[in-house]
Scaffold this motif. Sequence first.
Motif, PDB file in Angstrom:
ATOM      1  N   ILE A   1       8.322   3.894   1.572  1.00 38.56           N
ATOM      2  CA  ILE A   1       6.985   3.519   1.085  1.00 38.56           C
ATOM      3  C   ILE A   1       6.013   3.736   2.231  1.00 38.56           C
ATOM      4  CG2 ILE A   1       5.563   1.711   0.076  1.00 38.56           C
ATOM      5  CD1 ILE A   1       8.094   0.242  -0.688  1.00 38.56           C
ATOM      6  N   PRO A   2       5.173   4.749   2.179  1.00 41.16           N
ATOM      7  CA  PRO A   2       4.270   4.986   3.312  1.00 41.16           C
ATOM      8  C   PRO A   2       3.233   3.884   3.507  1.00 41.16           C
ATOM      9  CG  PRO A   2       4.458   6.930   1.921  1.00 41.16           C
ATOM     10  CD  PRO A   2       5.080   5.801   1.170  1.00 41.16           C
ATOM     11  N   CYS A   3       2.741   3.312   2.398  1.00 37.88           N
ATOM     12  CA  CYS A   3       1.642   2.347   2.519  1.00 37.88           C
ATOM     13  C   CYS A   3       1.846   1.211   1.523  1.00 37.88           C
ATOM     14  CB  CYS A   3       0.301   3.028   2.270  1.00 37.88           C
ATOM     15  SG  CYS A   3      -1.117   2.027   2.738  1.00 37.88           S
ATOM     16  N   LEU A   4       2.419   0.108   2.015  1.00 34.64           N
ATOM     17  CA  LEU A   4       2.733  -1.023   1.141  1.00 34.64           C
ATOM     18  C   LEU A   4       1.509  -1.869   0.826  1.00 34.64           C
ATOM     19  CD1 LEU A   4       4.966  -2.588  -0.314  1.00 34.64           C
ATOM     20  CD2 LEU A   4       5.373  -3.834   1.814  1.00 34.64           C
ATOM     21  N   ASN A   5       0.491  -1.813   1.661  1.00 40.78           N
ATOM     22  CA  ASN A   5      -0.716  -2.623   1.460  1.00 40.78           C
ATOM     23  C   ASN A   5      -1.939  -1.719   1.382  1.00 40.78           C
ATOM     24  OD1 ASN A   5      -2.821  -4.453   1.507  1.00 40.78           O
ATOM     25  ND2 ASN A   5      -2.353  -5.289   3.520  1.00 40.78           N
ATOM     26  N   PRO A   6      -2.100  -0.974   0.272  1.00 42.02           N
ATOM     27  CA  PRO A   6      -3.198  -0.010   0.179  1.00 42.02           C
ATOM     28  C   PRO A   6      -4.578  -0.645   0.190  1.00 42.02           C
ATOM     29  CG  PRO A   6      -2.099  -0.244  -1.935  1.00 42.02           C
ATOM     30  CD  PRO A   6      -1.260  -0.971  -0.935  1.00 42.02           C
ATOM     31  N   ASP A   7      -4.712  -1.868  -0.351  1.00 38.88           N
ATOM     32  CA  ASP A   7      -6.027  -2.514  -0.352  1.00 38.88           C
ATOM     33  C   ASP A   7      -6.478  -2.806   1.078  1.00 38.88           C
ATOM     34  OD1 ASP A   7      -5.587  -2.419  -3.058  1.00 38.88           O
ATOM     35  OD2 ASP A   7      -5.218  -4.564  -3.276  1.00 38.88           O
ATOM     36  N   GLY A   8      -5.570  -3.350   1.873  1.00 39.76           N
ATOM     37  CA  GLY A   8      -5.910  -3.610   3.267  1.00 39.76           C
ATOM     38  C   GLY A   8      -6.142  -2.332   4.045  1.00 39.76           C
ATOM     39  N   TYR A   9      -5.394  -1.283   3.712  1.00 39.94           N
ATOM     40  CA  TYR A   9      -5.534   0.003   4.389  1.00 39.94           C
ATOM     41  C   TYR A   9      -6.892   0.641   4.091  1.00 39.94           C
ATOM     42  CZ  TYR A   9      -4.105   4.738   5.862  1.00 39.94           C
ATOM     43  OH  TYR A   9      -4.013   5.963   6.487  1.00 39.94           O
ATOM     44  N   GLU A  10      -7.351   0.479   2.871  1.00 39.12           N
ATOM     45  CA  GLU A  10      -8.559   1.192   2.448  1.00 39.12           C
ATOM     46  C   GLU A  10      -9.869   0.503   2.820  1.00 39.12           C
ATOM     47  OE1 GLU A  10      -9.441   4.261   0.606  1.00 39.12           O
ATOM     48  OE2 GLU A  10      -7.697   4.565   1.866  1.00 39.12           O
ATOM     49  N   TYR A  11      -9.887  -0.791   2.843  1.00 34.75           N
ATOM     50  CA  TYR A  11     -11.188  -1.447   2.907  1.00 34.75           C
ATOM     51  C   TYR A  11     -11.319  -2.437   4.055  1.00 34.75           C
ATOM     52  CZ  TYR A  11     -11.978   0.403  -1.741  1.00 34.75           C
ATOM     53  OH  TYR A  11     -12.128   1.239  -2.807  1.00 34.75           O
ATOM     54  N   SER A  12     -12.473  -2.458   4.644  1.00 34.12           N
ATOM     55  CA  SER A  12     -12.869  -3.575   5.500  1.00 34.12           C
ATOM     56  C   SER A  12     -13.488  -4.635   4.590  1.00 34.12           C
ATOM     57  CB  SER A  12     -13.883  -3.117   6.538  1.00 34.12           C
ATOM     58  OG  SER A  12     -15.055  -2.663   5.894  1.00 34.12           O
ATOM     59  N   HIS A  13     -13.811  -5.776   5.146  1.00 32.06           N
ATOM     60  CA  HIS A  13     -14.359  -6.822   4.298  1.00 32.06           C
ATOM     61  C   HIS A  13     -15.242  -7.764   5.095  1.00 32.06           C
ATOM     62  CE1 HIS A  13     -11.651 -10.070   5.744  1.00 32.06           C
ATOM     63  NE2 HIS A  13     -10.881  -9.033   6.019  1.00 32.06           N
ATOM     64  N   THR A  14     -16.147  -8.405   4.396  1.00 32.22           N
ATOM     65  CA  THR A  14     -17.042  -9.374   5.023  1.00 32.22           C
ATOM     66  C   THR A  14     -16.643 -10.797   4.705  1.00 32.22           C
ATOM     67  OG1 THR A  14     -18.504  -9.204   3.093  1.00 32.22           O
ATOM     68  CG2 THR A  14     -19.020  -7.820   4.973  1.00 32.22           C
ATOM     69  N   HIS A  15     -15.869 -10.995   3.639  1.00 34.70           N
ATOM     70  CA  HIS A  15     -15.421 -12.333   3.282  1.00 34.70           C
ATOM     71  C   HIS A  15     -14.017 -12.557   3.815  1.00 34.70           C
ATOM     72  CE1 HIS A  15     -18.633 -11.437   0.453  1.00 34.70           C
ATOM     73  NE2 HIS A  15     -18.793 -12.739   0.330  1.00 34.70           N
ATOM     74  N   CYS A  16     -13.676 -13.811   3.974  1.00 34.95           N
ATOM     75  CA  CYS A  16     -12.454 -14.123   4.733  1.00 34.95           C
ATOM     76  C   CYS A  16     -11.202 -14.244   3.880  1.00 34.95           C
ATOM     77  CB  CYS A  16     -12.646 -15.432   5.485  1.00 34.95           C
ATOM     78  SG  CYS A  16     -12.904 -16.846   4.407  1.00 34.95           S
TER      79      CYS A  16
END
Length: 396
Positions: free
Chosen positions: A214-229
Motif C-alpha cells: 500500500i503506497p499511501c495508507l493515509n491519502p487525506d493526510g498526504y493530500e491536504y494541510s489544514h487550519t483546524h486541529c
Amino acid sequence: MKLFIVFTVVCWGLVLSQHGRKCYDGYKLYEVTPKTEDQAKCLETCRNDPSYDFWRQPEELDTSAIVMVAPDTQDLFENLLANNNIGHKVIIDNIESKIQEEYAQQNISSRADRGVVTFTEYMRFDEINEYLETLERNYPNIVKIEELGESYEGRDLLAVRISSGGSDKPIIFIDGGIHGREWIAPATALYIINQLVENPENDDLYEEVDWVIIPCLNPDGYEYSHTHCYGVDANKNFDVDWGESDNNTDPCNQMYQGPSPFSEKETQALRDYLLANKRQIELYISLHSHGPSILYPGVSSGSVPKNNEELYSLAECFKNEMNTKYTVGPGANVLYSTSGQSDNYAMNVANIELAYTILLPGDGNNGFDPSTANILSIVQETWEGVKIFEEHIVER
C-alpha cells in the motif's frame, strides 16, 4: 506534482476532517541538543504540548531534536532551554518565508505524463493510483490491485499485489504514508513496486513470495494541510496497548490517539486486511520517516519480544546493506515508549512474527521529507535492504 513544505509543517500524518492553508509567519524551527538525562527529560515535557511540533526526536544524548515553535511560545521555550543549559540554535527563522520560497520554485500544474512513476518529484495521490492502474493494465499476469476500503474523505485505499501466481505463498506486506507528512515513505513504496514489476532482473523476487504493498495508507493526510486541529495520529489508533503510553485525548495535539481504538476508516481497513490474511503474511513492514532507524515491537514493559534474536539479526542484515547509518532495536528502547502502533498490532494481535517500522533518512532542515534531489538515492538504497527480507522469507 511536487508537494510543499507547508505539508511537512502541518501534516502529522493526521486523518483530516478540515482543509485549508494556515499561515506560519513568525514560526521558528529550532535544533536542540540535550547532553544530560535531566536535559532530555526537560525536553520530553514539551513533546505532548501542541505548542511544539517535533519534526525529529533525539534518539539518544548528544543527538538533536528539531522543533517548530509558534511565535507566542518562543520566549517561553527559549527561557526553558536557557534555564536548563540546553544548547540550541534557530535553523529557520520564519517558516512562512520558507514556504513562500518553495511556492515560487514549484510548478503547481499537473504533470503531463500521467501513469508514469517519477523519483525526482513527490507524486500526488491521484498520480500514485494512476500509476498502479497502469501497471495492472500493462502487467496483468503479475499485478493485481486490491481495494481495502475508503479513507475518511472517500479516497480509495489501494494495495497492489505482485505475484507469479499460485496460492498459499508467503506474503511480504508493506505500507507507506500512514503519517501523511512523511512523503518519502510513499515514494519508497513506489520504488519497491517499480523494481519488482518493471525491472526484469527482479523477476525471481516474486516467484516464491507474494508482495502486497500500500503506497499511501493515509491519502487525506498526504493530500491536504489544514487550519483546524481535528485529526488522529493513525499510528496510535490500533487496538494494542491503546492509550497506555501517550494517553493523549486532546484532538489538537499532534499525537492524538483518537476517541477509541480503530476509530478511523484507514486503520480499520489495514486491520481487516492483516487479520484476513494473517496465515500468509510472514513479514510486515511500515515505512516512515525520519530516522534512520529500523525498529521492531517490544511489549508493554519495554522488554524484547520472544523472537528478538531473529528480529534483531534480520534488521542488522538490512542495516548492513545501507550506506546510511541505521539504528536497530525495539522501538520503545531506541526511541520512546508508544502505544497503538501498527507493527505492534501486526505482531501481537495478528500474530505476524516479523514486523518492522523503518524510519527512512531525513534531510536536514526539510525534516520528514528530503529534497527532491535526494529522493532517488534514498529509495535506491532502501531497495537494496528490502531485498534481504525476501531472501530471509524464502530461506525461512
